[in-house]
Design a protein around this motif. Structure first.
Motif, mmCIF file in Angstrom:
data_model
loop_
_atom_site.group_PDB
_atom_site.id
_atom_site.type_symbol
_atom_site.label_atom_id
_atom_site.label_comp_id
_atom_site.label_asym_id
_atom_site.label_seq_id
_atom_site.Cartn_x
_atom_site.Cartn_y
_atom_site.Cartn_z
ATOM 1 N N VAL A 32 0.860 -1.186 0.000
ATOM 2 C CA VAL A 32 0.000 0.000 0.000
ATOM 3 C C VAL A 32 0.893 1.231 0.000
ATOM 4 C CG1 VAL A 32 -1.686 1.323 1.330
ATOM 5 C CG2 VAL A 32 -1.835 -1.170 1.287
ATOM 6 N N ARG A 33 0.525 2.232 -0.792
ATOM 7 C CA ARG A 33 1.225 3.520 -0.778
ATOM 8 C C ARG A 33 0.166 4.610 -0.777
ATOM 9 N NH1 ARG A 33 6.053 5.942 -1.714
ATOM 10 N NH2 ARG A 33 6.036 7.940 -2.790
ATOM 11 N N ILE A 34 0.257 5.511 0.207
ATOM 12 C CA ILE A 34 -0.666 6.636 0.305
ATOM 13 C C ILE A 34 0.156 7.911 0.273
ATOM 14 C CG2 ILE A 34 -2.383 7.804 1.742
ATOM 15 C CD1 ILE A 34 -2.986 5.046 3.003
ATOM 16 N N ASP B 41 -1.556 15.597 -0.160
ATOM 17 C CA ASP B 41 -1.137 16.997 -0.098
ATOM 18 C C ASP B 41 -1.828 17.698 1.066
ATOM 19 O OD1 ASP B 41 -3.747 17.393 -0.920
ATOM 20 O OD2 ASP B 41 -3.241 18.179 -2.893
ATOM 21 N N GLY B 42 -2.473 16.935 1.922
ATOM 22 C CA GLY B 42 -3.195 17.484 3.051
ATOM 23 C C GLY B 42 -4.690 17.593 2.802
ATOM 24 N N VAL B 43 -5.087 17.561 1.538
ATOM 25 C CA VAL B 43 -6.505 17.642 1.176
ATOM 26 C C VAL B 43 -6.909 16.414 0.369
ATOM 27 C CG1 VAL B 43 -8.245 18.973 -0.083
ATOM 28 C CG2 VAL B 43 -6.444 20.160 1.177
ATOM 29 N N ARG B 44 -6.153 16.128 -0.669
ATOM 30 C CA ARG B 44 -6.434 14.974 -1.527
ATOM 31 C C ARG B 44 -5.388 13.896 -1.268
ATOM 32 N NH1 ARG B 44 -7.104 19.551 -4.472
ATOM 33 N NH2 ARG B 44 -4.931 19.466 -5.054
ATOM 34 N N ALA B 45 -5.800 12.649 -1.456
ATOM 35 C CA ALA B 45 -4.875 11.537 -1.250
ATOM 36 C C ALA B 45 -4.824 10.672 -2.491
ATOM 37 C CB ALA B 45 -5.307 10.702 -0.050
ATOM 38 N N GLY B 46 -3.664 10.111 -2.730
ATOM 39 C CA GLY B 46 -3.484 9.109 -3.766
ATOM 40 C C GLY B 46 -3.260 7.781 -3.076
ATOM 41 N N VAL B 47 -4.030 6.772 -3.443
ATOM 42 C CA VAL B 47 -3.909 5.454 -2.827
ATOM 43 C C VAL B 47 -3.552 4.448 -3.914
ATOM 44 C CG1 VAL B 47 -5.068 3.653 -1.496
ATOM 45 C CG2 VAL B 47 -5.602 6.060 -1.052
ATOM 46 N N THR B 48 -2.424 3.780 -3.717
ATOM 47 C CA THR B 48 -1.992 2.729 -4.631
ATOM 48 C C THR B 48 -1.973 1.430 -3.850
ATOM 49 O OG1 THR B 48 -0.607 4.321 -5.805
ATOM 50 C CG2 THR B 48 -0.165 1.996 -6.205
ATOM 51 N N SER C 281 -11.600 5.447 -7.309
ATOM 52 C CA SER C 281 -12.698 4.571 -6.900
ATOM 53 C C SER C 281 -13.092 4.756 -5.446
ATOM 54 C CB SER C 281 -12.290 3.107 -7.096
ATOM 55 O OG SER C 281 -12.010 2.855 -8.449
ATOM 56 N N LEU C 282 -12.408 5.658 -4.721
ATOM 57 C CA LEU C 282 -12.624 5.794 -3.292
ATOM 58 C C LEU C 282 -13.307 7.100 -2.916
ATOM 59 C CD1 LEU C 282 -9.122 4.616 -2.014
ATOM 60 C CD2 LEU C 282 -11.185 3.244 -2.376
ATOM 61 N N SER C 283 -14.152 7.020 -1.899
ATOM 62 C CA SER C 283 -14.693 8.243 -1.300
ATOM 63 C C SER C 283 -13.917 8.573 -0.036
ATOM 64 C CB SER C 283 -16.182 8.087 -0.981
ATOM 65 O OG SER C 283 -16.380 7.067 -0.023
ATOM 66 N N GLY C 284 -13.093 7.637 0.441
ATOM 67 C CA GLY C 284 -12.264 7.872 1.612
ATOM 68 C C GLY C 284 -11.571 6.601 2.052
ATOM 69 N N TYR C 285 -10.735 6.748 3.072
ATOM 70 C CA TYR C 285 -10.037 5.601 3.639
ATOM 71 C C TYR C 285 -9.719 5.887 5.095
ATOM 72 C CZ TYR C 285 -5.694 8.259 3.410
ATOM 73 O OH TYR C 285 -4.724 9.223 3.590
ATOM 74 N N ALA C 286 -9.435 4.834 5.846
ATOM 75 C CA ALA C 286 -8.977 4.967 7.227
ATOM 76 C C ALA C 286 -7.802 4.020 7.396
ATOM 77 C CB ALA C 286 -10.093 4.615 8.207
ATOM 78 N N LEU C 287 -6.726 4.534 7.946
ATOM 79 C CA LEU C 287 -5.541 3.721 8.200
ATOM 80 C C LEU C 287 -5.383 3.596 9.702
ATOM 81 C CD1 LEU C 287 -3.088 2.269 7.004
ATOM 82 C CD2 LEU C 287 -1.861 4.441 7.113
ATOM 83 N N PRO D 202 -0.607 -2.851 10.012
ATOM 84 C CA PRO D 202 -1.566 -1.781 9.713
ATOM 85 C C PRO D 202 -2.781 -2.338 8.976
ATOM 86 C CG PRO D 202 0.657 -1.167 9.044
ATOM 87 C CD PRO D 202 0.697 -2.624 9.404
ATOM 88 N N LEU D 203 -3.920 -1.699 9.193
ATOM 89 C CA LEU D 203 -5.158 -2.074 8.510
ATOM 90 C C LEU D 203 -5.657 -0.858 7.737
ATOM 91 C CD1 LEU D 203 -7.616 -3.921 7.968
ATOM 92 C CD2 LEU D 203 -8.622 -2.989 10.068
ATOM 93 N N LEU D 204 -5.842 -1.021 6.461
ATOM 94 C CA LEU D 204 -6.370 0.031 5.603
ATOM 95 C C LEU D 204 -7.812 -0.314 5.261
ATOM 96 C CD1 LEU D 204 -5.981 2.585 3.867
ATOM 97 C CD2 LEU D 204 -5.200 1.074 2.028
#
Length: 126
Positions: free
Chosen positions: A13-15, A18-25, A34-40, A48-50
């Motif tokens: 996982v790579r997150i 920029d403090g507002v938008r996130a890139g999740v790989t 495809s995401l509306s959000g995430y919790a790590l 860790p659980l994503l």
């Protein structure tokens, strides 16, 4: 015997943010669109659980791969509620409730004021 779950395996996982938008790989696949959000979450002595909050697909699937999967629940987390309530100073709560402008003289006014105050504190209001 319980069948293995995708949540049993760890995946790359790579997150980036920029403090507002996130890139999740996830496992080399960019899944942010495809995401509306995430919790790590990371607890001691556990990997860790994503948790991914997926947007409903507009026209087609964007992600094709494997991931550790957790179903997000709208049920409040018991541990967080217990920790919040355990951290309340009773004398501070009582004083804050007595200082409220919405006391109404009813037999339950102090209890009502305390519940309103706790609700405001839980929502982040001072």
């Amino acid at each position: 015997m319980q069948e293995p779950s995708l949540a049993d395996d760890l995946h790359s996982v790579r997150i980036t943010t920029d403090g507002v938008r996130a890139g999740v790989t996830l496992a080399g696949h960019e899944v942010s669109a495809s995401l509306s959000g995430y919790a790590l979450e990371h607890r001691a002595n556990q990997p860790p659980l994503l948790v991914l909050y997926v947007r409903p697909p507009v026209d087609a699937a964007v992600f094709d791969g494997y991931a550790q999967v957790a179903v997000a629940s709208e049920v409040p987390p018991t541990e967080a509620i217990v920790a919040f309530l355990a951290g309340i100073d009773p004398s501070r709560l009582q004083q804050a409730a007595l200082n409220r402008d919405d006391l109404d003289g009813s037999p339950t006014e102090l209890t009502t004021a305390m519940l309103r105050q706790l609700t405001e504190w839980a929502g982040g209001r001072p």
